[in-house]
Design a protein around this motif. Structure first.
Motif, PDB file in Angstrom:
ATOM      1  N   SER A  70     -32.393  22.355  24.020  1.00 19.56           N
ATOM      2  CA  SER A  70     -31.507  22.004  22.906  1.00 19.56           C
ATOM      3  C   SER A  70     -32.331  21.886  21.631  1.00 19.56           C
ATOM      4  O   SER A  70     -33.501  22.228  21.588  1.00 19.56           O
ATOM      5  CB  SER A  70     -30.787  20.700  23.206  1.00 19.56           C
ATOM      6  OG  SER A  70     -31.643  19.629  22.965  1.00 19.56           O
ATOM      7  N   ASP A 160     -24.258  15.634  20.651  1.00 19.34           N
ATOM      8  CA  ASP A 160     -25.216  14.568  20.351  1.00 19.34           C
ATOM      9  C   ASP A 160     -25.959  14.795  19.049  1.00 19.34           C
ATOM     10  O   ASP A 160     -26.017  15.919  18.519  1.00 19.34           O
ATOM     11  CB  ASP A 160     -26.271  14.488  21.459  1.00 19.34           C
ATOM     12  CG  ASP A 160     -27.259  15.667  21.393  1.00 19.34           C
ATOM     13  OD1 ASP A 160     -26.790  16.830  21.403  1.00 19.34           O
ATOM     14  OD2 ASP A 160     -28.476  15.437  21.298  1.00 19.34           O
ATOM     15  N   ARG A 166     -22.879  10.980  22.358  1.00 17.49           N
ATOM     16  CA  ARG A 166     -22.082  11.874  23.217  1.00 17.49           C
ATOM     17  C   ARG A 166     -20.804  11.178  23.685  1.00 17.49           C
ATOM     18  O   ARG A 166     -19.837  11.831  24.054  1.00 17.49           O
ATOM     19  CB  ARG A 166     -22.891  12.298  24.449  1.00 17.49           C
ATOM     20  CG  ARG A 166     -24.101  13.182  24.138  1.00 17.49           C
ATOM     21  CD  ARG A 166     -24.623  13.794  25.428  1.00 17.49           C
ATOM     22  NE  ARG A 166     -25.977  14.307  25.304  1.00 17.49           N
ATOM     23  CZ  ARG A 166     -26.281  15.518  24.830  1.00 17.49           C
ATOM     24  NH1 ARG A 166     -25.330  16.327  24.416  1.00 17.49           N
ATOM     25  NH2 ARG A 166     -27.543  15.905  24.767  1.00 17.49           N
TER      26      ARG A 166
HETATM   27 MG    MG Z   1     -27.413  19.219  21.672  1.00 22.51          MG
END
Ligand code: MG
Ligand code: IMP
Length: 179
Positions: A70, A160, A166
């Motif tokens: 990510s 996020d 989240r």
């Molecule tokens: Mg992410």
């Protein structure tokens, strides 16, 4: 005490998300009538969308997860995508629907489509809760899109910022003061 997400402006309320997820699930149910669909959740952001979506699909289903690198703490993509966790099982001959939280530059999706196509699924489609078309760097599109949104960094409903937020029920715009 203020709640975890209270300083962030709400972009899409949970009730609206719920309604749209039901509509997307209805489209999938209609498009794959009489068949089984294999949902692949892209961890971690796609897990909340997937868990709501799959319960609204009125077909035989199975699911798996895949994880890619990510953004880490940054809000911008490094442009590099790395496979962190592969699928548990073979997808050859299956109707695969990749379930993503958001389509941004499209780099993650084009990488995933490339590696999944090589494994010969019967069909391969993409469901994404959110789409930021103005940010696209590569030419990819989703087949089932929840909402198209402007170029804002959003959090909540699985999305996020540095692994936080989240759990927000609404999709919110990250407060620019957030460190
Ligand atoms: Mg992410
Ligand atoms: P892409 O490869 O640039 O399309 O980015 C896809 C991934 O970046 C998503 O699956 C998210 O994890 C992350 N991402 C992109 N935009 C946002 C955002 O506005 N908020 C949170 N995460 C984002």
């Amino acid at each position: 005490m203020p709640s975890a997400g209270s300083k962030h402006k709400v972009l899409i309320r949970s009730a609206k998300i719920k309604k749209r997820v039901q509509e997307v699930a209805r489209e999938i149910t209609r498009d794959f009538k009489g068949e089984r669909v294999h949902l692949i959740g892209v961890l971690k952001g796609g897990c909340i969308f997937l868990s709501d979506l799959i319960r609204e699909i009125d077909l035989e289903t199975s699911l798996d997860f895949i994880a890619v690198s990510s953004y880490g703490k940054n809000k911008d993509s490094s442009g590099q995508v790395r496979l962190l966790k592969d699928l548990d099982s073979n997808i050859a001959g299956l109707n695969v629907i990749l379930v993503e939280d958001i389509l941004d530059t499209g780099l993650t999706l084009s990488y995933l489509l490339r590696i999944l196509r090589q494994r010969k699924p019967k069909t391969l489609h993409v469901a994404a809760l959110l789409d930021k078309p103005s940010r696209r760097l590569v030419n990819v599109t989703g087949d089932y899109i929840g909402f198209s949104i402007p170029d804002e960094f959003v959090i909540g409903y699985g999305l996020d910022y540095a692994e936080r937020y989240r759990n927000l029920k609404d999709v919110c715009i990250l407060d620019p003061q957030t460190s």
